[in-house]
Design a protein around this motif. Sequence first.
Motif, PDB file in Angstrom:
ATOM      1  N   SER A 139     -26.242  42.542  31.918  1.00  0.00           N
ATOM      2  CA  SER A 139     -27.590  41.794  31.596  1.00  0.00           C
ATOM      3  C   SER A 139     -27.882  40.865  32.680  1.00  0.00           C
ATOM      4  O   SER A 139     -29.170  40.419  32.828  1.00  0.00           O
ATOM      5  CB  SER A 139     -27.783  41.362  30.255  1.00  0.00           C
TER       6      SER A 139
ATOM      7  N   VAL B  72     -27.094  37.708  32.240  1.00  0.00           N
ATOM      8  CA  VAL B  72     -27.878  36.768  31.455  1.00  0.00           C
ATOM      9  C   VAL B  72     -26.529  35.725  31.275  1.00  0.00           C
ATOM     10  O   VAL B  72     -25.182  36.286  30.819  1.00  0.00           O
ATOM     11  CB  VAL B  72     -28.278  37.235  30.207  1.00  0.00           C
TER      12      VAL B  72
ATOM     13  N   TYR C 141     -30.683  32.996  33.329  1.00  0.00           N
ATOM     14  CA  TYR C 141     -30.578  34.719  33.702  1.00  0.00           C
ATOM     15  C   TYR C 141     -30.955  34.727  35.312  1.00  0.00           C
ATOM     16  O   TYR C 141     -31.802  34.086  35.702  1.00  0.00           O
ATOM     17  CB  TYR C 141     -31.137  35.637  32.805  1.00  0.00           C
TER      18      TYR C 141
ATOM     19  N   ALA D 201     -35.593  40.042  37.047  1.00  0.00           N
ATOM     20  CA  ALA D 201     -34.619  40.134  35.857  1.00  0.00           C
ATOM     21  C   ALA D 201     -33.941  41.529  35.622  1.00  0.00           C
ATOM     22  O   ALA D 201     -34.844  42.638  36.106  1.00  0.00           O
ATOM     23  CB  ALA D 201     -34.762  39.381  34.962  1.00  0.00           C
TER      24      ALA D 201
END
Length: 326
Positions: free
Chosen positions: A84, A86, A91, A291
């Motif tokens: 991810s 993150v 992030y 992202a």
Amino acid sequence: MKSLVALSITFLLLSGCATHQQSVIEKNEQFMVVQAGPEDTYSSLAETYLGKANYAEVLQRYNPGIQVNAGTNLVIPFANFNPSAVFSDGYQRVPILCYHQFHMSDKKSGGMVVSKNEFERQMAFLHNEGYNVVPLSDIRPFLEGKKTLPKKSVVITIDDGYESYYDVAYPILKKYGFHSTMFVYPAFINAGVSLNWDQVKILDQDPLVDIQSHSKTHESLALRPGGEYEQDYLARLETEVVDTDKILKRRIGRRASLFAYPYGNSSKQLIDLLEQRDYDLAVTVKKGGNATFAYPYLVRRTMVYGKTSMKTFEKHLDVFKSMDLR
């Protein structure tokens, strides 16, 4: 997270029992632990095991606070343990820069025309500040959690196919070893200020350059304002996408896998067609970073103009969104 804990414990156990004669201490499908030699650095290890020296930052991420010295044991990840991207403090985002024309003279810059000096200044900034210019083709696996990218990753794209890319920007990009994606539309190639097909083919043979599709005619691919029959609209999309693939296949020996929407305009029907044609990614001109949860057929790009200041250029390099996620 459990995988990372197990990885750290394994690393600590192995670091106490390794001998200096060993190179690979432990290895499985997810990672290996290697013992550094006297000439090794994070960059050399990244080149050897990850294929790219500029992925040194990825290795540092998995070996926090550890300096590379002869005999040091280091973790080399093969799997992406944080798909991810993150982290506890925010992030990762990957900005994609979009250029069009270039000019040798500062006096001719403005609008979508960036001068040679300004482009050199921008590329030097990326190089000196440790940014990693990655291929646009890396973005889909990044979005899918299959590929780890260095935190300061950025992508460079150029639209339309102006000859000034070949004369001005390309030598500067080559100088720094930077990747770039050129989105061309066949109706423009061989025009007065555009690349010709011989130049397109030369560029495509360079591993640092990727030639991709910007449609056939650069006409807006949104539904026409006055209305348009569904079958006519679908036929128009087919011409703009499929015909371009055929032309690229004939001219450079392959079809496109990445698409840039003319004027940034898209539609559900166009996205469906791109998916059916196995396109990996499509980019807009909506500014901002991307992202891992970005939609692959509406990827953001930020336009760079001739009067873009260095202060604004730095703001475009939005590689991380700070946020307390603890």
